[in-house]
Design an enzyme around this catalytic site. Structure first.
Site: not given
Length: 773
Positions: A676, A719
């Site tokens: 990511s 996140k």
């Protein structure tokens, strides 16, 4: 046949029938019957005997009697002390009722005589011989008919009389005897007798066989009882009061009380028979005893009734655990379907997630909410197939597998069975335990689970299996396919705060002998403990820190230094020492060549600042920060994309030949890997190459392709939490992850602006601060 008419007194018979030529004693007690006999004696001693259809009818009418009976001669009458009359009658001829008169004293009947021929045709003679042969065979089997009786019957030459006499000696029902009496055709009467006597022979033969079998069984039982009593007497004489016989009796009682299936019970008694015949010192004797005891201790039919109250179950799950909505919803769905059908097979759930998030305790809560027994089996380090399937009884010290042992411990056939750490199993030359679990965890197979020790099929279909794993990738695909995987991500700060306030702190205060008034922990202190003293996905270390605070407080209270301890952010370091961890914070100013990425770690979410430095050189690309292969590949992909798009991005096409590029991710001692960081690395590179700063309030996550497309990622909830904690206000994320926004708590979602993107051009538009050039 010719016929004549006559009127005679009527004597109804109950459960009795008299044939012509038959001499019989009758006991007569009914008033009308006695009067009929007296009238017969006054006239010519003749009376008409007619059988009742129902024995219980006390005063029979015409419709209660058969229409064909026997004319009889009254030979003798004798009054008995009890008031009844015993009479001797001789049957003379068949007769049919044509009319009946019911007088005040007795009933009389108009009758028509039925006369029979005496000579037999050739066919009838053949049938007479068959009847005599069958009757002779019957007399040999039956002990009630003597040879003299058969000899007298054998001399009869009239076909009708032969059939009547044979019928009178057979134990037939009245209905059958009446059928013979009413059969006027002699050939038909003989055929009927052949059928009846043949059937009676078969019945008598079967009775004899059954009697012999019962007698043998009784003799064997008596013999066994006698021998057992002898053995007990011998053992008493030898002083061995609790010998093998006592053990055998005890085992027999256990088998009878165990409520096993019929086939299993039969096997148990068979093994018990072997045990009784075996010498006490034989090595196999203890093996058989152990086997029988296991059969009696494992539950076969005993089960608990599910508490099918969905609201109560929801309260219990919420009481024990905060959050974990997906797991709770799945359990409540199972309960709802069970309430509708009451026959659903137990589901096989796999709770996947990092350590300390409550997987094991959640399984225990599931059992409590269902009202079922709970049993746990740890699979960590198991590498022997026999641990699951058991050892064969030929081995010394053989035992059932841990599945059957767990069922014995549970005591019911429908517990919640926890298979802990299913991803930690191994295999070697002793077998593959994960393959042995395939049968246990297959709803289509586990109703006949085979354990090598038990040997008989065992039903596991009612068991609710719950497995736990830290790493789903370590589970073999075939085994994973049999389970319904529910992923439990790490707790967010908000969730940790709620868990600490509602569960951990009250529990530790109670365990350390404190009260809520003696120790108070402010919310800001709790938040500081979560941020600076723990770095984990679960709450184990958080609970340890709570325990440390309680110990320190207990010491202060006992020593008399303080009467009440209040923990604030200022006094936290006095209790727990200097802060151990730091978390990423947003940059104070826009930076060139530095972009803030969002990472998903075992400890939850975190922010990573990716830095890019350019120096004159020959196009060497250096990656530092202990990056894994996936992150290195993301950097290479970003680098290649920028080379193909250099002109569009206003970057010197020869940048890769004139500059050495160094990409660094701080905290180099911590391993970092994941798919990511692609758009973050590309953004930092483009910022450094174009000398344009990256917005300080923007965090980003997403993978990049060589064409600049942005691919979806995992862990968006964690996140987003880390971005919120770090002070970021905008998050650039893949467009395909918009569905995950609903998992983020509303308190966090309202403070952040989410920017969904599908191409790197959109990322640069929102991340780069464009200058006028």
């Amino acid at each position: 046949m010719s016929s004549t008419t006559e009127k005679l007194p009527l004597l109804p018979l109950r459960g009795l029938l008299v044939y012509p030529t038959m001499v019989l004693h009758l006991d007569v007690g009914r008033k009308k019957s006695v009067s009929a006999l007296e009238q017969a004696m006054v006239d010519n001693n003749r009376i008409f005997l007619l059988t009742q259809k129902e024995v219980g009818t006390e005063d029979p009418e015409e419709e209660d009697l058969y229409t064909i009976g026997t004319i009889a001669n009254v030979k003798q009458m004798l009054k008995l002390p009890n008031g009844t009359i015993r009479v001797l009658v001789e049957g003379l001829e068949r007769a049919e009722v044509t009319g009946m008169q019911d007088g005040d004293n007795y009933a009389s009947a108009d009758i028509k005589l039925i006369q029979e021929r005496q000579e037999a045709t050739v066919e009838e003679q053949a049938m007479m011989r068959s009847v005599l042969e069958q009757f002779e065979e019957y007399t040999k089997i039956s002990k009630k008919i003597t040879q003299e009786t058969f000899a007298s019957v054998a001399d009869i030459s009239e076909p009708g009389r032969l059939a009547d006499i044979v019928a009178s000696h057979l134990p037939l029902k009245v209905v059958q005897k009446q059928e013979i009496l009413e059969t006027r055709d002699l050939s038909e009467r003989l055929k009927l007798m052949l059928r009846i006597i043949s059937n009676e022979r078969e019945v008598l033969g079967l009775e004899k066989k059954i009697g012999q079998r019962v007698k043998k069984s009784m003799e064997r039982t008596q013999k066994e009882y006698y021998l057992r009593e002898q053995m007990k007497a011998i053992q008493r004489e030898l002083g061995d009061r609790d010998g093998k016989e006592g053990e055998a009796e005890e085992l027999r009682e256990k088998i009878e009380d165990a409520d096993m299936p019929e086939a299993i019970e039969e096997k148990a008694f068979k093994e018990l028979g072997r045990y009784e015949k075996m010498p006490p010192n034989a090595a196999e004797s203890s093996v058989i005893r152990n086997y029988i005891e296991w059969l009696t201790q494992v539950p076969w039919k005993e089960e608990t009734e599910d508490m099918l109250d969905i609201h109560r179950s929801e309260e219990i799950l919420n009481e024990d655990h905060y959050g974990l909505e997906k797991v709770k919803e799945r359990v409540l769905e199972y309960l709802a379907v069970q309430q509708r059908t009451r026959k659903l097979k137990g589901p096989i759930l796999c709770l996947s997630g990092p350590p300390g998030v409550g997987k094991t305790s959640l399984a225990r809560s599931i059992a409590r909410s269902l009202g079922r027994n709970f049993v746990r089996m740890s699979l960590g380090g198991v590498r022997d197939e026999a641990e699951i399937r058991g050892h064969r009884r030929t081995y010394v010290g053989a035992m059932p597998g841990r599945v059957i042992q767990g069922m014995k411990k549970a005591g019911t056939v429908n517990p919640v069975f926890l298979l802990d750490e299913i991803d930690k199993m191994a295999n070697d030359f002793r077998g593959d335990p994960s393959s042995a679990l395939l049968e246990v965890l297959d709803p289509e197979q586990n109703n006949t689970f085979s354990d090598h020790f038990i040997e008989e099929p065992y039903d596991l279909s009612k068991v609710m299996f719950v497995t736990t794993a830290n790493n789903i990738a370590a589970i073999p695909p075939a085994l994973k396919d049999r389970m319904e995987v529910i992923h439990i991500s790490g707790y967010t700060e908000v969730e940790k705060m709620e868990i600490a306030k509602g569960y951990l702190l009250p529990k530790q205060i109670q365990e350390h002998g404190l009260t809520k008034n003696e120790l108070q922990v402010r919310d800001e202190a709790l938040l500081s403990i979560i941020r600076h003293y723990t770095r984990e996905a679960g709450v184990r270390n958080l609970e340890r820190q709570m325990a440390t605070v309680c110990r320190k407080a207990a010491k202060l209270l006992v020593s008399g230094e303080k009467k009440r301890v209040v923990l604030t952010e200022k006094t936290l370091e006095d209790m727990l020492g200097k802060k151990r961890f730091r978390y990423g914070k947003a940059e104070l100013e826009n930076q060139i060549g530095a972009a803030t990425g969002l990472a998903y770690t075992e400890a939850g979410g975190d922010t990573l600042t990716i830095e890019v430095a350019l120096s004159p050189g020959e196009g060497k690309l250096t990656l530092t920060g202990k990056l894994g292969d996936v992150m290195k590949e993301s950097a290479q992909a970003a680098f290649s994309y920028i080379r193909t798009k250099a002109k569009e991005l206003n970057i010197d096409a020869e940048f890769n030949r004139k500059n050495d590029i160094h990409i660094h991710v701080p905290e180099g001692a911590i391993p970092k890997d994941g798919p990511s960081a692609g758009i973050t690395m590309a953004t930092a590179l483009i910022s450094a190459l174009t000398n344009q700063p990256v917005r300080k309030e923007v965090g980003m996550t997403g993978e990049i392709t060589l064409r600049g497309r942005v691919l979806p990622i995992g862990g968006l909830k964690e996140k987003a939490m880390s971005a919120h904690r770090a002070g970021l206000t905008h998050i650039i994320m893949p467009k395909d992850n918009e569905k995950d926004l609903e998992d983020i708590p509303e308190s966090v979602r309202s403070d952040l602006t989410f920017i969904p993107v599908s191409h790197l051009d959109e990322v640069l538009k929102h991340a780069i601060v464009r200058n006028e050039k």
